[in-house]
Design an enzyme around this catalytic site. Structure first.
Site, short mmCIF file in Angstrom:
data_model
loop_
_atom_site.label_atom_id
_atom_site.label_comp_id
_atom_site.label_asym_id
_atom_site.label_seq_id
_atom_site.Cartn_x
_atom_site.Cartn_y
_atom_site.Cartn_z
CB THR A 49 -0.93 0.02 1.23
OG1 THR A 49 -0.15 0.37 2.39
CG2 THR A 49 -1.60 -1.33 1.45
CB CYS A 50 0.16 4.87 -0.18
SG CYS A 50 -1.15 5.04 1.06
CD GLN A 116 -7.65 2.83 1.80
OE1 GLN A 116 -7.21 3.72 2.52
NE2 GLN A 116 -7.61 2.90 0.50
CD GLU A 192 -1.46 16.78 2.25
OE1 GLU A 192 -1.49 15.65 2.77
OE2 GLU A 192 -0.45 17.51 2.25
#
Length: 447
Positions: A49-50, A116, A192
Site C-alpha cells: 500500500t502507500c 481500509q 492538500e
C-alpha cells in the site's frame, strides 16, 4: 516450519523509500509467484500500500527465509540487501501473528483504527491464493485475521470517530445539520487540506461543492479532478448568499471572510444557517463573526478538542481490541499443533479398524453359519471395544500436540503403536485448487 513477517512501513522508512519498495498493481501477482519459487519459502502473501509493504512467509528455516525475502525486496526495489535490512521490521512466530492481527485490524495504521487496510489485506490474500502461493497455514491464518478484524470493527466504535482535522470539519457539519447530503458547500483553498475536505464531503454524499481560490487555475485543476465546480475568490460574497457550509484552509495572512463581508450579504442570505469551519493557521475567518445572526464560526481549536476526544475514544477501542490478540495467537498455535496430531490419530484409527476388519474376516471363515443379525452384533461390539481402547491414546496424542518438543513425542507415540502418519502439510507441488473458491466465499461473507 516458521512464520515470518517482514514490514517496511511509515515508522521504518520515509515516503521516498516506501515508494521504491512498493509493488505496482500489475506486478503483484508475478511477484508472489517469483517469491514462492524461492528456496526455503513454502507459502507467501505480499501486501503493498502507500504506507507499507509487507511480506508474510512460511519458511523451512528462519535465517534463510528472512534473507531470501530481504534479497527479494532488494531485487525488486533496486536497493541493496543491507538497505532493506535497515528499514525492515522482522517478526517471527507469535510476533508475526501478532503483527498480522494488528495490521489487519488497523491498530498499526497512521490513522488508528482505519478500515481500509482490512480490504487491502483481504485482497492481498486473495491474489496470493489465486496464484497458489498460500497453503494450509496461510489459508487458515489469514481467514482468522480477516475474521478477527471484521469482528473488532463491528464490536467497537474504533472507526466511528474523526481523528483528522479535515474529517472532523465534515463531521462537525453533520452534527450541526444532521444530514448534509443536500447542502451547498464552499471550499476555500486548493491545497492538500482542501482536497481532503473535498473528499470527506463527497464521501458524506455532498455533491454541490464549489472550490474558491485566489489562483483560479489551481481551483480549476482540483475541481476537474473531482467533478465539482470552481470560482475565483472575487465570487465568494455572491456564493456565500446561497451556501450552507464553508470549509476554509488557505495560507493567506489576511482574513478571507470578514465581518464587513458577512454584514453586507446577510440581507441577501437565502438559507437559514451558515456554518463556517476555519481550519487555517493563521485564521481565514475574522473572529467574533458569530455575532451575526445564523452564522456559526468554528476554528482549529474547536476542532482540536473534537479530534482529541475522538482519538482518546479510538485508543480505548484499540486497547480493547489489542487485549483480544493473545487469545487469537493461542488459538492459532493450538490449531498448528493439531496439524501434527490429526494424521497420527488418523493412522492409529486406520490401523485399529484394519485389525477389526481382519478379525471379522476370520470370524466369517470360522463361523460361516452366523446370521446377518449375529454378524452385525459381533461387528458392533468389536468396534466398541476398539473405540474404548483408543479413547485414552487419542486423548494423550492431542495433549502431546500442545507440549514442548511435540514432534519428538509424537514420533515416539507412532513408534509405540507401529504406525506412520502422513505429512499434514502438502508440498508446494501438491496444492489443490478445489478449496480456494469455498474459502474466498467464506471470507467475503464476513462483510
Amino acid at each position: 516450519m516458521h512464520l515470518i513477517a517482514i514490514s517496511i512501513n511509515h515508522r521504518t522508512a520515509d515516503v521516498a523509500l516506501r515508494e521504491k519498495v512498493a509493488f505496482k498493481e500489475d506486478t503483484i501477482r508475478s511477484a508472489n509467484v517469483d517469491l514462492f519459487e524461492t528456496k526455503a519459502i513454502l507459502e507467501n502473501v505480499i501486501l503493498s500500500t502507500c504506507n507499507r509493504t509487507e511480506v508474510y512467509v512460511v519458511a523451512d528455516q528462519i535465517h534463510t527465509g528472512r534473507y531470501y525475502v530481504q534479497r527479494f525486496l532488494a531485487r525488486n526495489s533496486g536497493l541493496e540487501v543491507e538497505d532493506i535490512k535497515a528499514i525492515s521490521e522482522v517478526k517471527v512466530g507469535d510476533e508475526a501473528v501478532n503483527h498480522l492481527l494488528r495490521v489487519t485490524s488497523g491498530l498499526d495504521s497512521i490513522v488508528l483504527g482505519e478500515t481500509q487496510i482490512l480490504g487491502q489485506m483481504r485482497n492481498a490474500f486473495f491474489i496470493a491464493q489465486e496464484e497458489d502461493t498460500t497453503g494450509t497455514i496461510f489459508n487458515h491464518l489469514f481467514k482468522q485475521a480477516i475474521t478477527f478484524a471484521k469482528k473488532a470493527h463491528n464490536e467497537t466504535d474504533i472507526a466511528d470517530n474523526a481523528v483528522s482535522v479535515s474529517y472532523a470539519a465534515v463531521e462537525l457539519g453533520k452534527k450541526i445539520f444532521g444530514k448534509i447530503d443536500n447542502k451547498k458547500a464552499i471550499i476555500i483553498g486548493a491545497g492538500e487540506m482542501s482536497e481532503l475536505s473535498l473528499l470527506n464531503l463527497k464521501g458524506s454524499g455532498v455533491n454541490d461543492i464549489t472550490i474558491v481560490n485566489r489562483t483560479v487555475s489551481k481551483a480549476e485543476t482540483l475541481a476537474n479532478n473531482h467533478g465539482v465546480s470552481y470560482a475565483s475568490i472575487d465570487s465568494l460574497p455572491a456564493l456565500l448568499t446561497d451556501a450552507d457550509m464553508v470549509i476554509s484552509s488557505t495560507s493567506s495572512s489576511d482574513y478571507i471572510i470578514t465581518n464587513e463581508m458577512m454584514q453586507s450579504i446577510a440581507p441577501q442570505r437565502k438559507n437559514d444557517s451558515l456554518v463556517l469551519i476555519d481550519i487555517a493557521l493563521p485564521r481565514d475567518v475574522e473572529p467574533n463573526i458569530n455575532a451575526i445572526t445564523d452564522v456559526f464560526n468554528y476554528d482549529v481549536d474547536d476542532l482540536k478538542g473534537l479530534v482529541d476526544a475522538n482519538l482518546r475514544e479510538r485508543q480505548l477501542a484499540a486497547d480493547a481490541i489489542a487485549a483480544q490478540i493473545p487469545q487469537e495467537i493461542d488459538a492459532h498455535n493450538e490449531w498448528v499443533n493439531m496439524l501434527g496430531v490429526v494424521p497420527v490419530i488418523r493412522a492409529l484409527r486406520e490401523k485399529a479398524m484394519n485389525i477389526q476388519s481382519e478379525t471379522m474376516d476370520s470370524i466369517d471363515r470360522k463361523l460361516p453359519h452366523l446370521s446377518e443379525r449375529e454378524r452385525k452384533v459381533i461387528s458392533k461390539h468389536t468396534k466398541s471395544i476398539i473405540n474404548q481402547m483408543l479413547k485414552d491414546p487419542i486423548k494423550q496424542a492431542k495433549e502431546l500436540g500442545n507440549e514442548k518438543k511435540s514432534n519428538e513425542k509424537l514420533e515416539l507415540f507412532q513408534n509405540i503403536f507401529d504406525i506412520e502418519a502422513e505429512d499434514a502439510l502438502p508440498k508446494k507441488k501438491e496444492r489443490r485448487q478445489s478449496s480456494k473458491q469455498d474459502l474466498r466465499t467464506q471470507i467475503l461473507s464476513f462483510e
